[in-house]
Design a protein around this motif. Sequence first.
Motif, PDB file in Angstrom:
ATOM      1  N   ALA A 220      -0.095  -1.175  -1.187  1.00  0.00           N
ATOM      2  CA  ALA A 220       0.160  -0.729  -2.564  1.00  0.00           C
ATOM      3  C   ALA A 220       0.790  -1.837  -3.401  1.00  0.00           C
ATOM      4  O   ALA A 220       0.335  -2.133  -4.511  1.00  0.00           O
ATOM      5  CB  ALA A 220       1.052   0.504  -2.558  1.00  0.00           C
TER       6      ALA A 220
ATOM      7  N   ALA B  49       2.794   5.014   2.174  1.00  0.00           N
ATOM      8  CA  ALA B  49       1.833   3.944   2.462  1.00  0.00           C
ATOM      9  C   ALA B  49       1.936   3.509   3.919  1.00  0.00           C
ATOM     10  O   ALA B  49       0.924   3.308   4.602  1.00  0.00           O
ATOM     11  CB  ALA B  49       2.085   2.750   1.541  1.00  0.00           C
TER      12      ALA B  49
ATOM     13  N   GLU C 105      -1.353   2.017   5.557  1.00  0.00           N
ATOM     14  CA  GLU C 105      -1.911   1.226   4.462  1.00  0.00           C
ATOM     15  C   GLU C 105      -1.143  -0.089   4.374  1.00  0.00           C
ATOM     16  O   GLU C 105      -0.472  -0.393   3.389  1.00  0.00           O
ATOM     17  CB  GLU C 105      -1.832   2.024   3.154  1.00  0.00           C
ATOM     18  CG  GLU C 105      -2.726   3.263   3.158  1.00  0.00           C
ATOM     19  CD  GLU C 105      -2.463   4.204   1.996  1.00  0.00           C
ATOM     20  OE1 GLU C 105      -1.570   3.891   1.161  1.00  0.00           O
ATOM     21  OE2 GLU C 105      -3.120   5.252   1.917  1.00  0.00           O
TER      22      GLU C 105
ATOM     23  N   THR D 201      -0.576   6.720  -2.410  1.00  0.00           N
ATOM     24  CA  THR D 201      -0.271   6.138  -1.107  1.00  0.00           C
ATOM     25  C   THR D 201      -0.297   7.269  -0.100  1.00  0.00           C
ATOM     26  O   THR D 201       0.339   8.304  -0.286  1.00  0.00           O
ATOM     27  CB  THR D 201       1.105   5.452  -1.086  1.00  0.00           C
ATOM     28  OG1 THR D 201       2.112   6.380  -1.511  1.00  0.00           O
ATOM     29  CG2 THR D 201       1.125   4.240  -1.988  1.00  0.00           C
TER      30      THR D 201
END
Length: 404
Positions: free
Chosen positions: A144, A296, A301, A255
Motif C-alpha cells: 500500500a 495489508a 500484501e 488493504t
Amino acid sequence: MSKTDLQEEQISLYPEAVNSYEATGKSEEILDHLRSWHRTLSDQIVDANRELAGLIAKGKGNTEEAEIIKKLLVKVQARRVEVEKNIEEEKKELEYFRSLHKQSMVEVETIDEPTEQGLIRVRHPNRDFFLADMFDYALKDDGASMEAPIFTLSTKPDLSIWEWRSKDGNKYVKVTPSVLGRATQHDKDVLIYVVSQMTEALNRGREDAKNRTIRFTVHDFLVTTNRQTSGEGYKLLHQAFERLRGTSVSTDIRTGGTRVREGFGIIDRWKIIEKSRTDERMIAVEVTLSDWLFNAVQAYEVLTIHPDYFRLRKPMARRLYEIARKHCGRQSQWVISLRLLQEKTGSKSTLKEFRSAIRAIQADNSLPEYSLFLDEANDQVIFTARNAGQLSQNLVKDMTKMPV
C-alpha cells in the motif's frame, strides 16, 4: 615451549591465516547467495499465502486449488528452513576464518574502501554475529505505501498537505502533516522493520502475528536499518516516531479487501517500554500499526526488499527502488513516462529538476536489484532487473524439484 618453537608455530600459522582471507571471501560470497535465495523463498511463501488468503476469503479454502497451494507452501517453507540452517553454518565458518586472523598475530593494515556514490557505508559490518534475527534477508515492505507517495522526499520539515490520485482515478490518498512535518522516506524504516517482524511471525504461524502492536529493542532496529547507534541515532528515531504518529492519512486504497473510511495516523501509537538507567535513551519500544497497514500485512500484501535499501543515501533513490520493486518485480524490464514517475515518487520539483535527479541516480547506479535508464528522446524511464534471467532460472529449477 621454547622461543624457537613459538616462532615456528607462528610461521606455520601465517600461511593458514593468509589463505583464510581468500576463504573468508568465499564464505561471504556463499552467504550472499544463500541470503538472496532466502529472499526468493520468502517471496514464494508470501505469494502462496496471499493466494491462499484470497481463496479463503471467497469461501474456497477447502478446494483442490487451495490444497495444491497448501502442499506447495509446506515444501517451500521446508526448503527455506534448510537454507536458514546453511546460513547459520556459513556464519560459523566465517567466524572461524576471522578468528584465525586474530590467532595468527599477523598484523594486516586495513584501508577503508571509499563508499560507493549514492550509498551509505555499512555501519555494522559484523552485525550477523550478534543480531539474532532474520531481517537481513527477509525484509518486507507493504504494498500500500509502496504504491502511493505517502512519505515526503524532503529533508526539511514538510508542512504542506499532499494529495495524490492514480492515473486511472481508482486510488486516492491525502496526507496531512502535524506541526512537526510530514513523515519522511527515512522514517519509513520503522514501518519496514515492524512489517518484517509481523510478516515473519505470520509465515511461521506464531500467535503474536495477529497483534497490531510489535515490541522491539531500539539497538536491534538501529543496527538492522544501518543507522547510527550513538545518541544522535536514538534522537532521530524519537523524532521519526513523532512524525509517523502525527501524520494523518485518508485514502480509498483497500488493504486486505477492506477500506478504512476515516483519517488515521501512519502508526496508531508508540510507547517507550524501557529506558536506560544512565540517560534518557530508549532501550525497548512498542509500535502499534494503523488498521490500514495491519490489514495489508495480514493479507500478505507485502514484498521482500533488499537490505541495501537502508544504504541508499537519497530519499528519491529509496522511493525509486520501492517503485521498481513493486512494478518491475521479477520482470526483466519495466517502462514508465518521466512525468508519471514524478507523480508516483511524490516529487515536488519541476520536471526539469526531476529529470536531472533521475540522471544523477542513473549515474550512481546504486539501486539494489535494479538499474534505471533515462530515455531522453521519449521522456521515459526504463527500469531493468539485475540478473533477472538467472533469477527466473533459479525459480523454475527449484519449483520443478518440488512436485505437489
